[in-house]
Design an enzyme around this catalytic site. Structure first.
Site, short mmCIF file in Angstrom:
data_model
loop_
_atom_site.label_atom_id
_atom_site.label_comp_id
_atom_site.label_asym_id
_atom_site.label_seq_id
_atom_site.Cartn_x
_atom_site.Cartn_y
_atom_site.Cartn_z
N GLU A 153 -14.23 17.21 3.11
CA GLU A 153 -14.76 16.51 4.23
C GLU A 153 -15.97 17.38 4.48
OE1 GLU A 153 -12.13 15.47 7.27
OE2 GLU A 153 -11.32 13.74 6.28
N GLU A 308 -7.27 10.15 1.33
CA GLU A 308 -6.21 10.81 2.35
C GLU A 308 -6.27 9.50 3.31
OE1 GLU A 308 -7.25 14.35 4.68
OE2 GLU A 308 -8.08 15.40 2.78
C1 GLA Z 1 -9.10 14.99 7.14
C2 GLA Z 1 -8.95 16.41 6.64
C3 GLA Z 1 -7.54 16.81 6.48
C4 GLA Z 1 -6.84 16.71 7.87
C5 GLA Z 1 -6.80 15.30 8.25
C6 GLA Z 1 -5.93 14.79 9.58
O1 GLA Z 1 -8.71 13.88 6.47
O2 GLA Z 1 -9.53 16.26 5.25
O3 GLA Z 1 -7.76 18.17 6.33
O4 GLA Z 1 -7.31 17.43 8.91
O5 GLA Z 1 -8.18 14.97 8.51
O6 GLA Z 1 -6.27 13.45 10.00
#
Ligand code: GLA
Length: 691
Positions: A153, A308
């Site tokens: 991210e 995710e």
């Molecule tokens: C993002 C991050 C994860 C985690 C989630 C929580 O997807 O990549 O590491 O922190 O958020 O919702």
């Protein structure tokens, strides 16, 4: 060693982030056994394990990871191997405190969370390159490796930094973009307010200033910051391409994320993957998230991956509402309907420590007894059934222009006539189209192929270049229908108002001139009357428009302040039509009007009787897969063609086949997937065109 085909997987991807390094060894095999039981086929790891992989500079420890990868391979589970570079370790940060990011107000952020780095930092980049090289060399031919999951991210916490290193990079970036100091001064129009620079070293990143900043400087800084992170991404991508040429590379996006131009990011990676967290506490979230899914499938015009998502509640909203029973499945299958070849979760096992200890996981704190484990098990079975859908594309005849220059330029502090947000306008336009049963793709101007679409909408195209205007005009002349929202064609790429005023290079195409923007006070209203006689209350925005003679006025303002002036216009050009909507229309007026526009453009569209039921079609050219998703906590009915084959039946009552059609009862958050030859007309509110 035989290396299996890496990607695409032969089935829908199912799994999530797994952090075995955070757990004692006894847990590893137990988890793997449960994963096998569920049919997990892909895991992301080790995303935040830099300190475990490199406990001190150049001292690499990978045996634990090798043991895990071997065990996963033996269990038939593939890995999206993270390069682990999203959070530098404490030893690195403390040795080089200058790599910590600096805010616009000069505060240097300390270690103690994640992403504690300045994206420009040379020492950070060196250590990132070293770690990536080590992992690629050590594990590049491991049979469990399916994908590289680069960093994590980008920009989630830090995409911008105002330190001296960034300032120097910004100056170099500016010289590349504008050619010379004179070019920068000219582009930014620095004679206004005495801002002329006589030496490039005088140019800084835009820190806190006494009054409004130069909008062109702000926009260039946004572009620079996105490019700067992109450079960091490319550093890893290039290493991976060289050392492991056969392994696809991705980084996880965050939907319609403001800070990074995902068109540019997607262009350099192999697979688009995305993290999506629709808020179960917001009844409209399934609508809004669909817009970002449209972007994901459009970025490379290929299936993407939901890498995710939350099994239930997240832990970062002020109030973290869990998903209702069935909603895990509805959310996951919505992403699949919109082109994801799988559904993965953050995370496999809930953390007992750290800031995410209240974030849901497939294995919640009650382990296999957790509700999310049971719901994920059902999803796993559904995804297995949906294997034939892998690789197919989403039918869509309508696209929205997504342009980061406009997104960035419409900043609240950009000294505009009033606050106007691309995101707010985009969600509004999309909500109307979504209500009409349309899956909306995204396009970039001027590069995307617009000829695939019957209708292209631009919520607002504040920054418009000549090349973009030409692409839109060619689309309209060839028969396309264009709908352009307010405050479009206003400035060029340097934030300079187009000569002659808006809509600048769109003037010919739209056939209007805007004399003045007429923003309304929060309490202000401006009646808009359509030629059908329908009336609505426009809010927040209006414009004084002068139409040319050959333009049809589709709606006009009624009453003060813009009495009788055009509010919506249409210019017929070539075989197509270009609409300009100058007013801030409420959803209940926008929806029926867009319904009419889309219908006239030949899009098969009908107002959905039940806005909670979403219908999206994927097709491989021979077979259509029609996803029918009930996003409501109450049952819903749907009807399909009698000869449709039910690939995935909803829970509860089986579909009933009558000569009049297939009747489907969807339980709360229920999902059905129908399969039919591509030529068969599908559900009564499925609207599709050839891909
Ligand atoms: C993002 C991050 C994860 C985690 C989630 C929580 O997807 O990549 O590491 O922190 O958020 O919702």
């Amino acid at each position: 060693m035989t290396v299996p085909q890496r990607w695409p997987l032969p089935a829908m991807a199912f799994g999530g982030d797994w952090n075995p390094d955070q757990w004692p060894r006894e847990v590893w095999q137990h988890d793997i056994t449960l994963m096998q039981q569920l049919g997990v086929n892909l895991l992301s790891l080790p995303v935040f394990a830099w300190p475990q992989l490199e406990p001190s500079e150049g001292e690499y420890r990978t045996d634990w990871l090798a043991e895990i990868l071997d065990a996963l391979d033996a269990a038939g589970i593939g890995v999206a191997l993270a390069t682990g570079t999203a959070t530098p370790p404490a030893w690195l940060v403390r040795a080089h405190p200058e790599m910590l990011p600096v805010r616009a107000d000069g505060v240097r952020l300390d270690f103690g969370s994640r992403q504690s780095y300045c994206p420009s930092s040379p020492v950070f980049r060196d250590r990132v390159a070293a770690l990536t090289t080590m992992l690629a060399t050590r594990f590049g031919d491991h049979p469990a490796l399916r994908l590289w999951h680069v960093s994590n991210e980008y920009g989630d916490h830090i995409s911008r930094c105002w330190c001296e290193v960034c300032a120097a990079s910004f100056r170099r970036w500016l010289l590349r973009r504008h050619g010379s100091l004179a070019g920068i001064n000219a582009a930014w129009g620095t004679k206004v307010w005495g801002q002329v620079y006589t030496d490039v070293e005088q140019i800084e990143v835009p820190r806190v200033t006494p009054g409004p900043d130069n909008p062109a400087r702000l926009l260039d800084f946004e572009r620079f910051c996105s490019d700067n992170v992109l450079e960091l991404f490319r550093l890893e991508l290039d290493i991976l391409a060289e050392l492991t040429p056969g392994v696809p590379r991705t980084t996880n996006f965050m939907g319609l994320f403001h800070d990074l131009d995902y068109w540019r990011f997607a262009a350099v990676e192999d697979l688009v993957s995305n993290d999506a967290y629709p808020d179960p506490g917001n009844a409209a979230s399934h609508t809004d998230i669909a817009l970002s899914y449209g972007l994901m499938r459009s970025l490379k015009s290929l299936p993407w991956l939901l890498i995710e998502s939350a099994p239930s509640a997240v832990s970062w909203r002020p109030v973290n509402v869990p998903k209702a029973p069935g909603q895990l499945r509805a959310h996951a299958l919505q992403a699949v309907a919109h082109g994801s070849d799988g559904a993965m979760f953050f995370q496999w096992r809930a953390a007992r420590t750290g800031p995410e200890r209240f974030h849901s996981a497939v294995l919640g704190h009650r382990g296999e007894a957790s509700r999310s484990f049971a719901e994920a098990s059902q999803l796993a079975a559904d995804l297995a059934t949906l294997a034939p859908v892998v690789g197919s594309r989403v039918r869509s005849s309508v696209a929205m222009v997504v342009d980061w220059d406009t997104i960035w330029a419409l900043r609240p502090d950009a000294s505009l006539p009033a606050e106007i947000s691309w995101h707010a306008e985009a969600y509004q336009q999309h909500a109307a189209l979504h209500q009409l049963g349309l899956a909306v793709d995204s396009v970039a101007l001027p590069d995307s192929d617009l000829s695939r679409y019957s209708v292209v909408v631009a919520p607002t195209l504040y920054v418009t270049s000549d090349a973009q205007a030409e692409a839109l005009e060619a689309f309209v002349r060839a028969g396309g229908t264009l709908v352009v929202g307010p405050f479009s064609g206003v400035v060029n790429e340097c934030e300079q108002v187009h000569a002659g005023g808006p809509p600048g290079p769109l003037r010919e195409l739209l056939g209007v001139e805007v004399d003045e923007q007429w923003p309304l006070l929060e309490t202000g209203e401006q009646i808009v009357e359509f030629d059908s006689g329908a009336r609505t209350v426009g809010r927040f925005w209006a414009e004084w428009i002068e139409p040319s003679d050959d333009v049809e006025v589709v709606a006009h303002y009624d009453g003060r302040p813009l009495h009788d002036l055009p509010a919506i216009t249409c210019r017929r050009l070539g075989k197509g039509a270009a609409y300009y909507v100058s007013a801030g229309l409420p959803l209940d007026a926008l929806t029926p009007w867009l319904h009419q526009v889309c219908a006239e453009a030949g899009v098969d569209v009908r107002m959905s009787a039940n806005p909670w039921v979403e219908v999206v079609t994927r097709t491989d050219g021979a077979t259509d897969y029609v996803f029918v998703i009930n996003h409501a906590p109450t049952p819903a009915e749907a009807r399909g063609p009698a000869d449709a084959d039910v690939l995935l039946a909803p829970d509860g009552d089986p579909p009933v086949r009558r000569t009049s059609g297939l009747s489907i009862t969807l339980p709360p958050f229920g999902v059905a997937v129908l399969r039919m030859p591509s030529t068969t007309p599908s559900l009564h509110h499925v609207h599709s065109i050839e891909v």
